[in-house]
Write a protein that holds these residues in place. Structure first.
Motif, PDB file in Angstrom:
ATOM      1  N   UNK A 245      35.461  41.821  56.624  1.00  0.00           N
ATOM      2  CA  UNK A 245      34.812  41.132  55.508  1.00  0.00           C
ATOM      3  C   UNK A 245      35.666  41.145  54.244  1.00  0.00           C
ATOM      4  N   UNK A 246      36.543  42.131  54.141  1.00  0.00           N
ATOM      5  CA  UNK A 246      37.317  42.298  52.908  1.00  0.00           C
ATOM      6  C   UNK A 246      38.428  41.263  52.810  1.00  0.00           C
ATOM      7  N   UNK A 247      39.114  40.989  53.911  1.00  0.00           N
ATOM      8  CA  UNK A 247      40.239  40.038  53.896  1.00  0.00           C
ATOM      9  C   UNK A 247      39.927  38.904  54.855  1.00  0.00           C
ATOM     10  N   UNK A 248      39.252  37.883  54.366  1.00  0.00           N
ATOM     11  CA  UNK A 248      38.687  36.881  55.277  1.00  0.00           C
ATOM     12  C   UNK A 248      39.358  35.506  55.209  1.00  0.00           C
ATOM     13  N   UNK A 249      40.466  35.374  54.502  1.00  0.00           N
ATOM     14  CA  UNK A 249      41.190  34.099  54.511  1.00  0.00           C
ATOM     15  C   UNK A 249      42.649  34.343  54.179  1.00  0.00           C
ATOM     16  N   UNK A 250      43.445  33.297  54.305  1.00  0.00           N
ATOM     17  CA  UNK A 250      44.836  33.379  53.870  1.00  0.00           C
ATOM     18  C   UNK A 250      44.899  33.714  52.389  1.00  0.00           C
ATOM     19  N   UNK A 251      46.012  34.304  51.986  1.00  0.00           N
ATOM     20  CA  UNK A 251      46.222  34.546  50.568  1.00  0.00           C
ATOM     21  C   UNK A 251      46.441  36.008  50.233  1.00  0.00           C
ATOM     22  N   UNK A 252      46.704  36.246  48.961  1.00  0.00           N
ATOM     23  CA  UNK A 252      46.929  37.595  48.450  1.00  0.00           C
ATOM     24  C   UNK A 252      45.592  38.253  48.123  1.00  0.00           C
ATOM     25  N   UNK A 253      45.644  39.495  47.665  1.00  0.00           N
ATOM     26  CA  UNK A 253      44.431  40.216  47.291  1.00  0.00           C
ATOM     27  C   UNK A 253      43.592  39.383  46.315  1.00  0.00           C
ATOM     28  N   UNK A 254      42.280  39.445  46.506  1.00  0.00           N
ATOM     29  CA  UNK A 254      41.378  38.649  45.663  1.00  0.00           C
ATOM     30  C   UNK A 254      40.927  39.397  44.417  1.00  0.00           C
ATOM     31  N   UNK A 255      41.465  40.587  44.203  1.00  0.00           N
ATOM     32  CA  UNK A 255      41.225  41.339  42.981  1.00  0.00           C
ATOM     33  C   UNK A 255      42.369  41.055  41.994  1.00  0.00           C
ATOM     34  N   UNK A 256      42.260  41.640  40.793  1.00  0.00           N
ATOM     35  CA  UNK A 256      43.390  41.554  39.866  1.00  0.00           C
ATOM     36  C   UNK A 256      44.371  42.671  40.216  1.00  0.00           C
ATOM     37  N   UNK A 257      44.834  42.623  41.471  1.00  0.00           N
ATOM     38  CA  UNK A 257      45.843  43.565  41.939  1.00  0.00           C
ATOM     39  C   UNK A 257      47.220  43.115  41.500  1.00  0.00           C
ATOM     40  N   UNK A 258      48.235  43.683  42.110  1.00  0.00           N
ATOM     41  CA  UNK A 258      49.589  43.369  41.666  1.00  0.00           C
ATOM     42  C   UNK A 258      49.960  41.927  41.955  1.00  0.00           C
ATOM     43  N   UNK A 259      49.571  41.388  43.107  1.00  0.00           N
ATOM     44  CA  UNK A 259      49.936  40.003  43.429  1.00  0.00           C
ATOM     45  C   UNK A 259      49.353  39.035  42.408  1.00  0.00           C
ATOM     46  N   UNK A 260      48.054  39.162  42.112  1.00  0.00           N
ATOM     47  CA  UNK A 260      47.438  38.268  41.128  1.00  0.00           C
ATOM     48  C   UNK A 260      47.953  38.553  39.725  1.00  0.00           C
ATOM     49  N   UNK A 261      48.231  39.815  39.436  1.00  0.00           N
ATOM     50  CA  UNK A 261      48.809  40.160  38.134  1.00  0.00           C
ATOM     51  C   UNK A 261      50.170  39.500  37.964  1.00  0.00           C
ATOM     52  N   UNK A 262      51.010  39.562  39.002  1.00  0.00           N
ATOM     53  CA  UNK A 262      52.347  38.974  38.891  1.00  0.00           C
ATOM     54  C   UNK A 262      52.293  37.450  38.890  1.00  0.00           C
ATOM     55  N   UNK A 263      51.329  36.872  39.587  1.00  0.00           N
ATOM     56  CA  UNK A 263      51.139  35.422  39.478  1.00  0.00           C
ATOM     57  C   UNK A 263      50.762  35.054  38.049  1.00  0.00           C
ATOM     58  N   UNK A 264      49.925  35.877  37.434  1.00  0.00           N
ATOM     59  CA  UNK A 264      49.537  35.644  36.041  1.00  0.00           C
ATOM     60  C   UNK A 264      50.711  35.874  35.098  1.00  0.00           C
ATOM     61  N   UNK A 265      51.512  36.917  35.374  1.00  0.00           N
ATOM     62  CA  UNK A 265      52.698  37.156  34.552  1.00  0.00           C
ATOM     63  C   UNK A 265      53.658  35.964  34.622  1.00  0.00           C
ATOM     64  N   UNK A 266      53.803  35.400  35.805  1.00  0.00           N
ATOM     65  CA  UNK A 266      54.706  34.263  35.990  1.00  0.00           C
ATOM     66  C   UNK A 266      54.247  33.067  35.168  1.00  0.00           C
ATOM     67  N   UNK A 267      52.943  32.793  35.201  1.00  0.00           N
ATOM     68  CA  UNK A 267      52.406  31.691  34.415  1.00  0.00           C
ATOM     69  C   UNK A 267      52.520  31.978  32.920  1.00  0.00           C
ATOM     70  N   UNK A 268      52.259  33.226  32.525  1.00  0.00           N
ATOM     71  CA  UNK A 268      52.354  33.597  31.115  1.00  0.00           C
ATOM     72  C   UNK A 268      53.798  33.522  30.614  1.00  0.00           C
ATOM     73  N   UNK A 269      54.762  33.818  31.481  1.00  0.00           N
ATOM     74  CA  UNK A 269      56.171  33.699  31.119  1.00  0.00           C
ATOM     75  C   UNK A 269      56.609  32.250  30.979  1.00  0.00           C
TER      76      UNK A 269
END
Length: 580
Positions: A193-217
């Motif tokens: 139930x925790x990982x139910x589709x393609x993609x990175x972690x759905x929390x504000x973990x490192x993957x989403x944080x770095x995606x956000x850092x990339x956009x912010x940069x």
């Protein structure tokens, strides 16, 4: 039919390989033609390298092959010649001893791939934690026009009516099993139930944080960070990114134009506002080093200290990345920071315009997910940088994920000499520990483990968990997953393996943590501390050879980004000599 290339303001780099009639030019073109490419593709179109970290052993990036086709479509539409290139992919889920050990290797391979091949610009296809910084580091070192498209987060997880986050609930459920609050069978059921589709972690973990850092940069198109992996709009974003890189090549818009001091300051503030991962610290320090931007731990503390955490996402808050996207995503956060005077509005992005032009009209569709600045999740977010005799070069803590009552605390040290010692003792009811103690883990820094693993968020002793205690102070020279939570002090430098003060902490010493005053103190005299350090017998941790030896000999400390000493800086993209 012959393709008529657009007028370009300068000779394209790829023409050094393809643009002529010499034996060498024919050699390069001829072999490419065995894939069915018409002759006129080599006569003036910009060659766009699609650097893809797809791998079936990198589950977060397992859908990037499909996404690459949309990037290619965009490149073709804009008059470019797209060529997909597989690059090193370090999976957070599978790599041992830790993916972090291979971030620098990945960056090195990307840099050399870009420099040594007939590429005019690149689309960096990333997702899993280390793939994002490693590709950006390589791109910064070569300084060819570059743009990022991330794979996006997976869909929300749900288990028995509860919203569950990838990573975050792994830690919570694991602790619940040890506390006797959850059965092992229930834990296994929750797994799917925790990982139910393609993609990175759905929390504000490192993957989403770095995606956000990339956009912010400014290194990705506006809105890229939060679109779910399986949402059709993710594919649209990929196609638009393919179109955009062709124009970036024409404009000669490079990472050095975008990754400026202002851009990094924007990213640091954004990390505070989103409750981003502590891993962003080491990655942005390394990326700044490649870009030639002076950035320090003090900048992280200074710039983030007065930034409120306004994104109500796990592990700091309630929601997951789907809700963040539906609420308006990172553009809303950037707009809030801009209106609060905490954004360099004029910073340039890959769009060719300013970051403020990209976000000024963003709308917040859910103010419980993205809180107003005057009603934040945490008033002072950011990353706290602690210093003192236990961390002369600094240690970091994420206030938005910590327990307020523990932010000022003195406790007795319970020491684990390394990760094996921790595993051997932590579940033993005979362990002399209670909830007032401070857990100390050594030898888990860049050289000590090696690679600086995500073990800093040590699981608590079952004897403490069974009292209903959910948090204790933990100190180490390790990292922790961006999905993790708790009052966890990390990246303590100098690390224990280098003879830092952490190495000489003993059981029954007391340690004082004072986050408001940014101090971390081992309560012994200066003379005693010096004597203990003098008596240390450094362990010989050098591997016999191979990449491990290269890592051991050249990795820098966490306080400067844990890059290799010989990779810091931009080496450019001069065309190598042709040997043919």
């Amino acid at each position: 039919m012959t393709f008529k290339p657009a007028e370009w303001p300068r000779k394209l780099r790829s023409q050094e390989w393809y643009g002529g009639t010499s034996r060498d030019h024919i050699y390069h073109r001829g072999w490419m033609k065995n894939q069915g490419h018409p002759h006129d593709l080599f006569d003036g179109r910009p060659v766009i390298g699609i650097l893809n970290t797809w791998s079936e052993l990198t589950p977060c990036n397992g859908h990037l092959r499909e996404l690459a086709e949309k990037v290619k479509a965009g490149v073709w539409e804009a008059g470019g010649f797209p060529l997909e290139v597989p690059v090193f992919s370090a999976s957070e889920n599978t790599y041992r001893p830790t993916a972090m050990m291979y971030r620098n290797l990945a960056a090195m391979t990307v840099e050399e791939t870009m420099r040594a091949q007939p590429i005019d610009g690149v689309v960096l296809m990333v997702g899993c934690d280390k793939t994002t910084p490693s590709l950006i580091m390589g791109a910064a070192s070569t300084d060819l026009p570059s743009i990022v498209v991330t794979g996006g987060p997976m869909l929300n997880g749900w288990f028995r009516g509860e919203r569950v986050g990838a990573g975050t609930h792994l830690w919570r459920f694991s602790e619940a099993v040890k506390a006797g609050e959850m059965t092992q069978d229930d834990f296994i059921e929750a797994e799917a139930a925790v990982t139910r589709s393609s993609g990175t972690c759905n929390t504000m973990g490192t993957a989403s944080s770095m995606a956000s850092m990339t956009e912010a940069l400014g290194m990705a198109l506006s809105g890229n960070a939060a679109i779910p992996a399986v949402d059709s709009r993710r594919r649209v974003m990929a196609q638009m990114t393919g179109r955009r890189i062709v124009q970036m090549v024409k404009d000669d818009l490079k990472p050095s134009d975008i990754m400026t001091r202002q851009a990094f300051e924007n990213a640091i503030r954004v990390n505070g506002a989103i409750g981003g991962s502590t891993n962003a610290v080491v990655h942005l320090l390394a990326m700044a080093g490649r870009a030639g931007v002076e950035l320090t731990l003090d900048d992280w503390d200074r710039l983030g200290r007065d930034v409120p955490t306004i994104v109500n996402l796990q592990p700091s808050g309630k929601y997951l990345m789907e809700e963040f996207y539906y609420a308006g995503g990172l553009p809303v956060v950037l707009k809030c920071l801009g209106e609060a005077g905490k954004l360099h509005k004029e910073a340039l992005t890959v769009s060719g315009g300013s970051i403020w032009d990209e976000v000024k009209d963003a709308q917040n569709w859910n103010e419980d997910v993205i809180r107003p600045v005057d009603r934040p999740l945490t008033k002072s977010g950011g990353i706290a940088v602690l210093r003192g005799n236990l961390a002369p070069l600094g240690a970091v803590l994420k206030p938005s994920a910590a327990t307020p009552a523990l932010m000022t605390h003195t406790g007795r040290a319970v020491v684990f000499e390394d990760i094996d010692d921790y595993k051997a003792q932590i579940n033993d009811d005979a362990l002399d520990v209670d909830e007032t103690c401070i857990l100390v883990l050594k030898m888990c820094g860049p050289r000590g483990y090696p690679g600086m693993p995500e073990v800093g968020n040590m699981g608590l002793p079952p004897k403490v968990l069974k009292k209903g205690i959910k948090d204790m102070i933990r100190i180490s020279d390790a990292r922790m997953s961006g999905t993790a939570y708790g009052t966890v002090i990390l990246h303590t430098t100098p690390e224990a393996a280098l003879g830092g003060p952490l190495a000489v902490v003993r059981n029954h010493d007391t340690i004082t943590v004072d986050v408001p005053n940014r101090s971390l103190t081992l309560n012994i005299s200066d003379a005693e501390l010096a004597a203990r350090i003098e008596a240390l017998k450094p362990a010989d941790l050098a591997p016999a050879g191979g990449y491990g030896l290269l890592f051991h000999d050249h990795v820098l400390g966490a306080d400067t980004g844990a890059d290799f000493d010989f990779l810091v800086g931009c080496r450019g993209n001069d065309v190598p000599k042709d040997s043919h």
